[in-house]
Motif scaffolding. Structure first.
Motif, PDB file in Angstrom:
ATOM      1  N   ARG A  64       0.773  -1.208  -0.198  1.00 44.50           N
ATOM      2  CA  ARG A  64      -0.168  -0.102  -0.050  1.00 44.50           C
ATOM      3  C   ARG A  64       0.928   1.352  -0.064  1.00 44.50           C
ATOM      4  O   ARG A  64       0.682   2.322  -0.618  1.00 44.50           O
ATOM      5  CB  ARG A  64      -1.094  -0.085   1.249  1.00 44.50           C
ATOM      6  N   SER A  66       3.797   1.714  -1.062  1.00 46.61           N
ATOM      7  CA  SER A  66       4.554   1.836  -2.356  1.00 46.61           C
ATOM      8  C   SER A  66       3.497   2.333  -3.290  1.00 46.61           C
ATOM      9  O   SER A  66       4.009   3.255  -4.316  1.00 46.61           O
ATOM     10  CB  SER A  66       5.131   0.545  -2.788  1.00 46.61           C
ATOM     11  N   VAL A  67       2.456   1.866  -3.410  1.00 54.51           N
ATOM     12  CA  VAL A  67       1.322   2.422  -4.428  1.00 54.51           C
ATOM     13  C   VAL A  67       0.814   3.631  -4.080  1.00 54.51           C
ATOM     14  O   VAL A  67       0.839   4.685  -5.179  1.00 54.51           O
ATOM     15  CB  VAL A  67       0.333   1.507  -4.395  1.00 54.51           C
ATOM     16  N   LEU A  94      -1.473  -3.818  -8.886  1.00 50.62           N
ATOM     17  CA  LEU A  94      -0.798  -2.820  -8.837  1.00 50.62           C
ATOM     18  C   LEU A  94      -1.810  -1.382  -9.678  1.00 50.62           C
ATOM     19  O   LEU A  94      -2.022  -0.348  -8.969  1.00 50.62           O
ATOM     20  CB  LEU A  94       0.490  -2.765  -9.604  1.00 50.62           C
ATOM     21  N   THR A  97      -4.999  -0.789  -7.549  1.00 52.92           N
ATOM     22  CA  THR A  97      -4.587  -0.140  -6.459  1.00 52.92           C
ATOM     23  C   THR A  97      -4.162   1.359  -6.841  1.00 52.92           C
ATOM     24  O   THR A  97      -4.392   2.320  -5.953  1.00 52.92           O
ATOM     25  CB  THR A  97      -3.666  -0.644  -5.509  1.00 52.92           C
ATOM     26  N   VAL A  98      -3.447   1.669  -7.853  1.00 54.34           N
ATOM     27  CA  VAL A  98      -3.382   3.013  -8.210  1.00 54.34           C
ATOM     28  C   VAL A  98      -4.602   3.594  -8.479  1.00 54.34           C
ATOM     29  O   VAL A  98      -4.985   4.841  -8.005  1.00 54.34           O
ATOM     30  CB  VAL A  98      -2.416   3.071  -9.531  1.00 54.34           C
ATOM     31  N   GLU A 101      -6.244   4.613  -5.175  1.00 54.37           N
ATOM     32  CA  GLU A 101      -5.425   5.761  -4.566  1.00 54.37           C
ATOM     33  C   GLU A 101      -5.400   7.159  -5.443  1.00 54.37           C
ATOM     34  O   GLU A 101      -5.749   8.030  -4.649  1.00 54.37           O
ATOM     35  CB  GLU A 101      -3.966   5.468  -4.411  1.00 54.37           C
ATOM     36  N   VAL A 155      -0.249   1.452 -16.415  1.00 57.43           N
ATOM     37  CA  VAL A 155       0.383   0.885 -15.194  1.00 57.43           C
ATOM     38  C   VAL A 155       1.094  -0.401 -15.209  1.00 57.43           C
ATOM     39  O   VAL A 155       0.445  -1.381 -15.755  1.00 57.43           O
ATOM     40  CB  VAL A 155      -0.402   0.729 -13.923  1.00 57.43           C
ATOM     41  N   ASP A 157       4.635  -2.732 -13.877  1.00 58.40           N
ATOM     42  CA  ASP A 157       5.536  -3.106 -12.608  1.00 58.40           C
ATOM     43  C   ASP A 157       7.111  -2.473 -13.087  1.00 58.40           C
ATOM     44  O   ASP A 157       7.560  -2.046 -11.996  1.00 58.40           O
ATOM     45  CB  ASP A 157       5.527  -4.510 -11.959  1.00 58.40           C
ATOM     46  N   LEU A 187       6.833   0.992 -11.055  1.00 60.16           N
ATOM     47  CA  LEU A 187       7.466   1.010 -10.048  1.00 60.16           C
ATOM     48  C   LEU A 187       9.147   1.164 -10.183  1.00 60.16           C
ATOM     49  O   LEU A 187       9.758   1.909  -9.638  1.00 60.16           O
ATOM     50  CB  LEU A 187       7.432  -0.418  -9.060  1.00 60.16           C
ATOM     51  N   TYR A 278      -6.214  -8.371  -6.874  1.00 57.65           N
ATOM     52  CA  TYR A 278      -6.700  -7.221  -6.004  1.00 57.65           C
ATOM     53  C   TYR A 278      -7.222  -7.888  -4.768  1.00 57.65           C
ATOM     54  O   TYR A 278      -7.099  -7.198  -3.823  1.00 57.65           O
ATOM     55  CB  TYR A 278      -7.093  -6.423  -6.987  1.00 57.65           C
TER      56      TYR A 278
END
Length: 367
Positions: A64, A66-67, A94, A97-98, A101, A155, A157, A187, A278
């Motif tokens: 969480r 890092s995202v 990823l 979660t982006v 956020e 998105v 990784d 990332l 997810y």
């Protein structure tokens, strides 16, 4: 946000040598990733994320954080509607979660989500694109019942050459010519100096936690296996399907499992399967909030050697019904964690060999 100094490192792998240079980083290299040898004659190395929850077990709070840090680097004023696009299989969680956020931070309700897939569905296709360095190169994106976007947030990784991103962006812009701006959120970005952004169909910028360069010196490459390549390139077929992202989402999905959770005492491992990652991650966050010591990881179609970042490997049948071998790395039964395997495909699809190896319980979000 802290920045960390540049560094250079040479990494010896069974398949060759990887020389890396970190030019700018918001997180230390060793907190973000490790490296492994890949069983692929087209690309002999694998960047193994320490924050993704795929090949290495990760605490959900680290995922969480890092995202959240990555999403904070994405411009908040992108023209809307915005479509966040996660790349299967590795960046589905990823990307989702982006998406979550970005909506939380901005308060906007015009930020939507979809992910590519290697599963065939009875639904109209929006586009198809290729990931050249992968055994399973074909990706499908289905047509969502959502407003056509003016901005894309793609998105993945990690970025190496940028070729896959260009292939995807061209396919999406052909389908959605209204797109004005593209952001690639990743990332780790290893593409410095490759010039791929100039090949994008619209102005593009990158948001990342680390930028740098890598150079690969091939050693003894695996011998190409035509039968394996044919199997790995095959697409699955989902006759029964719930929309957890493949058909587009206008808001984050938060479905609970189909049945009550079993009791758990002691440390816990929650394993997502393939593209279904997810909701297992969200379950891990819930269990952590309840006081459990929990880590997240997921099965993978990517064949890697047991060396470097890969300490253990389990091999088993694909729960999506193809003949593609699946793997779970660094899930050592000796760590004495209770294991839950999260799936969307039905209990009968999970290979009994995987269940037995980890003495696992199945947690279903069945169609």
């Amino acid at each position: 946000m802290l920045t960390f100094p540049t560094l250079s490192r040479s990494i010896a792998l069974p398949t060759g040598r990887l020389d890396i240079t970190v030019e700018e980083a918001a997180w230390p290299l060793d907190d973000l990733c490790d490296f492994a040898a890949r069983e692929n004659p087209r690309r002999g190395f694998l960047v193994v994320s320490r924050v993704l929850g795929r090949h290495l077990p990760v605490a959900p709070r680290v995922m969480r954080r890092s995202v959240r840090d990555l999403a904070a680097r994405i411009p908040a004023d992108l023209p809307g509607p915005v479509m966040v696009v996660g790349l299967a299989e590795t960046a589905v969680c990823l990307g989702q979660t982006v998406h979550e956020e970005l909506r939380l931070a901005s308060g906007r309700d015009d930020i939507h989500f979809i992910h590519s897939t290697r599963q065939r569905l009875d639904h109209p296709l929006l586009c198809r694109f290729e990931e050249p360095h992968s055994h399973a190169s074909a990706h499908l994106i289905y047509r969502p019942a959502l407003p056509r976007p003016r901005s894309l947030v793609i998105v993945d990784d990690e970025i190496s050459t940028g070729t896959t991103l260009c292939n995807l962006a061209r396919a999406l812009v052909e389908a959605w010519p209204e797109v004005e701006a593209i952001v690639v959120a990743t990332l780790t970005d290893w593409s410095a100096g490759r010039g791929w952004q100039a090949r994008m169909p619209r102005p593009a910028r990158v948001a990342s936690l680390l930028t740098g360069r890598l150079a690969w010196t091939q050693g003894q490459a695996p011998v190409a296996d035509a039968a394996f390549d044919m199997a790995a390139a095959s697409l699955g077929r989902m006759d029964a399907h719930r929309n957890f992202g493949r058909l587009g989402l206008d808001a984050p999905v938060a479905d609970p499992p189909s049945a009550p959770l079993p009791p758990v005492a002691g440390p816990l491992r929650i394993v997502g399967t393939g593209e279904f990652t997810y909701l297992p991650f969200r379950l891990a966050e819930r269990m952590a909030r309840e006081g459990h010591d929990v880590v997240v990881q997921a099965t993978s179609r990517s064949p890697a050697r047991v060396a470097a970042a890969m300490k253990t490997r389990l091999c088993f049948a694909d729960n999506y019904g193809t003949s593609v071998p699946n793997y779970l790395y660094n899930a050592d039964p000796a760590d004495r964690r209770t294991t839950w395997i999260g799936h969307e495909t039905g209990a009968a699809t999970i290979d009994p060999a995987l269940i037995a190896a980890l003495d696992a319980r199945l947690i279903g979000w069945d169609a």
